[in-house]
Scaffold this active site. Structure first.
Site, PDB file in Angstrom:
ATOM      1  N   LYS A   1     -23.543   7.622  -4.234  1.00 24.01           N
ATOM      2  CA  LYS A   1     -22.864   9.029  -4.323  1.00 24.01           C
ATOM      3  C   LYS A   1     -23.071   8.877  -6.288  1.00 24.01           C
ATOM      4  CE  LYS A   1     -18.432   7.876  -3.465  1.00 24.01           C
ATOM      5  NZ  LYS A   1     -16.708   8.090  -2.382  1.00 24.01           N
TER       6      LYS A   1
ATOM      7  N   TYR B 278       0.995  -1.540   0.039  1.00 24.25           N
ATOM      8  CA  TYR B 278      -0.025   0.000   0.272  1.00 24.25           C
ATOM      9  C   TYR B 278       0.806   1.380  -0.498  1.00 24.25           C
ATOM     10  CZ  TYR B 278      -4.106  -3.015   1.576  1.00 24.25           C
ATOM     11  OH  TYR B 278      -5.175  -3.739   1.662  1.00 24.25           O
TER      12      TYR B 278
END
Length: 327
Positions: A217, A53
């Protein structure tokens, strides 16, 4: 926040986990600090990361924050190893690579141990027993307290968990498995989830909000500040913007309107309370987004809402998953 046992172990984790996929890349130190503090103050303990990550920046940033912001003893740190930036070999489950990756993770995190260490993915080029021996060595040396796997399909998980259980006291039983699971992605219910339930492996769902799509959204357009508009993550979101997803999101919105809550809360409560789930991993980008996820603690969906959402999102599972005599 309620605490749950991770699989058939004595380790207890908060029933919502904090993900760090975008830390060190899209999430800076200040936003990360705000989220970690809010998560800790809400009673959250499980923080999930991985050595890849942000090319290691997520672990480094988490380590920096543990130095002065949140006590290490109050967190359950989960990290992963095995993914590699090599186009010819995406995964490396060799004992040498995994143990070296763990040592590097510990250095970035600034800690002597991680609470849960996961093999990030199945490596078809390494014998499974070699990969699993790395978990045994990590736990035996104290560098990891518990071990698990990530992104293993049903037969891979069953084989790994059974191998570990075959020599109790010598091999480390698998505590957990991490895979994508949401109302938009229920594929693990075919074989992975039944195997995990049978073998006592706790499930840590990633992308429990359908890569953000279940927040509703994206119903009318793609917000400019969303993952769907991000150069890095737009291809990650795009598969869940089809007609099937739209029907499921509409059902989530209807349920949310009826309960006077948000679509995020409905979608997260649904996956949090599925059988076998220990803790969904929420990958918020801001403290405001995280606050919306943490607010789900007080919500339990009515049975009729769960059944309606189950029906609208039901995957097609036929033979041999269902009794052949009913087909």
């Amino acid at each position: 926040m309620e605490q749950r046992h991770l699989g058939r172990t004595g380790l207890r984790v908060s029933r919502i986990g904090l993900g760090t996929l975008t830390w060190g890349r899209d999430v800076d130190e200040h936003d990360a600090a705000d989220m970690l503090k809010a998560f800790w103050e809400a009673g959250g303990t499980l923080v999930d990361t991985a050595d890849v990550y942000g090319d290691g920046e997520a672990e480094y940033l988490l380590g920096q924050l543990m130095e002065g912001l949140v006590p290490r003893r109050d967190l359950i740190i989960s990290t992963k190893a095995g993914s590699v930036p090599d186009p010819d070999r995406r995964f490396n489950g060799s004992r040498g690579h995994l143990l070296a990756a763990l040592d590097a993770s510990l250095a970035r995190l600034g800690t002597d141990y991680v609470d849960v260490w996961h093999v990030h993915a199945y490596d078809p080029d390494t014998p499974l027993e070699e990969t699993l021996q790395a978990l045994d060595l990590a736990v035996g040396s104290g560098r990891a307290r518990y071990a698990g796997v990530s992104n293993f399909c049903g037969w891979q998980l069953a084989k790994a968990a059974t191998w570990q259980l075959a020599a109790p006291g010598t091999r480390t039983r698998l505590a957990s498995t991490q895979l994508e699971y949401s109302l938009l992605q229920r594929g693990i219910e075919r074989e992975v989830l039944p195997a995990a339930l049978d073998l006592g492996v706790g499930l840590l769902p990633s992308s429990p909000l359908g890569r953000g799509v279940l927040t509703a959204k994206y119903r009318r357009s793609t917000p400019p500040d969303s993952r769907g508009a991000s150069e890095h993550l737009a291809p990650f979101v795009e598969p869940y913007l089809d007609d099937t997803a739209t029907r499921i999101v509409d059902a989530v919105q209807t349920a949310a309107d009826g309960l006077a809550v948000t679509p995020l809360q409905v979608a997260l409560a649904w996956v949090r309370d599925r059988p076998g789930v220990a803790a969904p991993i929420v990958g918020a980008r801001t403290a405001q987004q995280l606050a919306g996820a943490l607010s789900v603690e007080a919500l339990s969906l009515p049975d009729e809402i769960c059944r309606a959402l189950d029906d609208v999102s039901a995957p097609v599972h036929r033979y041999p998953d269902h009794d052949w005599s009913t087909l």
